[in-house]
Write a protein that holds these residues in place. Structure first.
Motif, short mmCIF file in Angstrom:
data_model
loop_
_atom_site.label_atom_id
_atom_site.label_comp_id
_atom_site.label_asym_id
_atom_site.label_seq_id
_atom_site.Cartn_x
_atom_site.Cartn_y
_atom_site.Cartn_z
N SER A 147 0.74 -1.11 0.03
CA SER A 147 0.07 0.17 0.06
C SER A 147 0.85 1.28 0.00
CB SER A 147 -0.90 -0.04 1.34
OG SER A 147 -1.68 1.30 1.41
N LEU A 153 -0.07 4.19 0.79
CA LEU A 153 -0.52 5.07 1.79
C LEU A 153 0.01 4.71 3.33
CD1 LEU A 153 -4.40 5.56 0.60
CD2 LEU A 153 -2.36 6.79 0.04
N THR A 168 -3.17 6.73 8.06
CA THR A 168 -3.21 5.87 6.70
C THR A 168 -4.62 5.90 6.64
OG1 THR A 168 -1.46 4.49 6.93
CG2 THR A 168 -2.97 4.05 5.22
N LEU A 207 -6.72 8.10 3.46
CA LEU A 207 -7.60 7.16 2.57
C LEU A 207 -9.13 7.81 2.40
CD1 LEU A 207 -8.08 5.17 0.54
CD2 LEU A 207 -8.77 3.51 2.40
N PRO A 265 -6.48 1.50 -0.90
CA PRO A 265 -5.04 1.97 -0.80
C PRO A 265 -4.18 1.78 -1.83
CG PRO A 265 -5.48 1.21 1.71
CD PRO A 265 -6.53 0.48 0.62
#
Length: 231
Positions: A73, A75, A83, A87, A108
């Motif tokens: 991911s 993110l 995170t 998102l 993500p």
């Protein structure tokens, strides 16, 4: 997310939404800035999304429905509040910008983190070169000046959405498109810039196809009525 008024940003956004002619094509897009403070109408969705991702056990994140491994991911881990907040902010920004679409199911891995501001600027400048070459708008210079003033670009994390090539707002009917989120944690603001190019000929063909479909439907209806009258 609260839309933030800014005259230089609004001027560029209006130009993009109106469309900038470049010969046989037209450049369009969006440029908006939001405060990351949730509006009351967004809290229910934000809470729902947070619960979905928060309940993903760290050891099972790689086998959870539709989730990729944490390391994949861009993110970060969805087990971290920062995170999940990021998102949600990205999803809400897309929902606000493209009100006819719903992006709540994005994950993500539907986003990428850009490695540097310089690479992003070079990409946009290259894409928009025909606009600046074909007019006296100095579009890119105005764009970076306005964003730097409002967002302190050097302090921003930059992300982009990997558009679905079949049906979403940044793909359908477009020859190409680019999009970037400029996220300044300190200012708690997020700027979204997207632009795309459409062929005028392609747009005309799409309109002709729609007209043909309507004419075919009308002809079928007329024939049906005639058959009923005959009976």
């Amino acid at each position: 997310m609260k839309y933030l008024e800014c005259a230089p940003i609004t001027e560029l956004d209006v130009a993009l939404q109106s469309g900038i002619d470049i010969g046989d094509s037209c450049v369009q897009g969006k440029l908006e800035i939001y405060s990351c403070k949730l509006a009351s109408s967004e809290r229910k969705l934000a809470s729902s999304l947070d619960s979905v991702w928060k309940d993903t056990p760290a050891e099972n994140e790689h086998v959870h429905h539709s989730l990729s491994p944490t390391s994949a991911s861009p993110l970060g881990s969805v087990n971290e509040f920062a995170t999940r907040k990021l998102l949600i902010n990205l999803i809400l920004t897309l929902n606000n910008t493209f009100a006819d679409y719903d992006f709540r199911n994005l994950r993500p891995e539907d986003f990428t983190r850009e490695s540097s501001l310089e690479m992003v600027m070079n990409s946009v400048n290259s894409k928009m070169s025909r606009v600046d070459d074909g007019s006296d708008s100095n579009f890119c210079t105005r764009l970076w000046s306005a964003l730097t003033s409002e967002m302190c670009l050097r302090e921003c994390e930059i992300y982009s959405y990997v558009a679905d090539m079949d049906e979403d707002a940044l793909s359908y009917g477009k020859l190409w498109s680019v999009n970037y989120f400029f996220y300044n944690k300190k200012l708690n603001k997020l700027a979204f810039f997207a632009c795309w190019i459409k062929s005028k000929g392609r747009s005309s063909l799409l309109l002709e196809d729609d007209d043909d479909d309507e004419m075919t439907l009308e002809s079928d209806n007329d024939l049906e009525f005639e058959m009923e009258d005959g009976i």
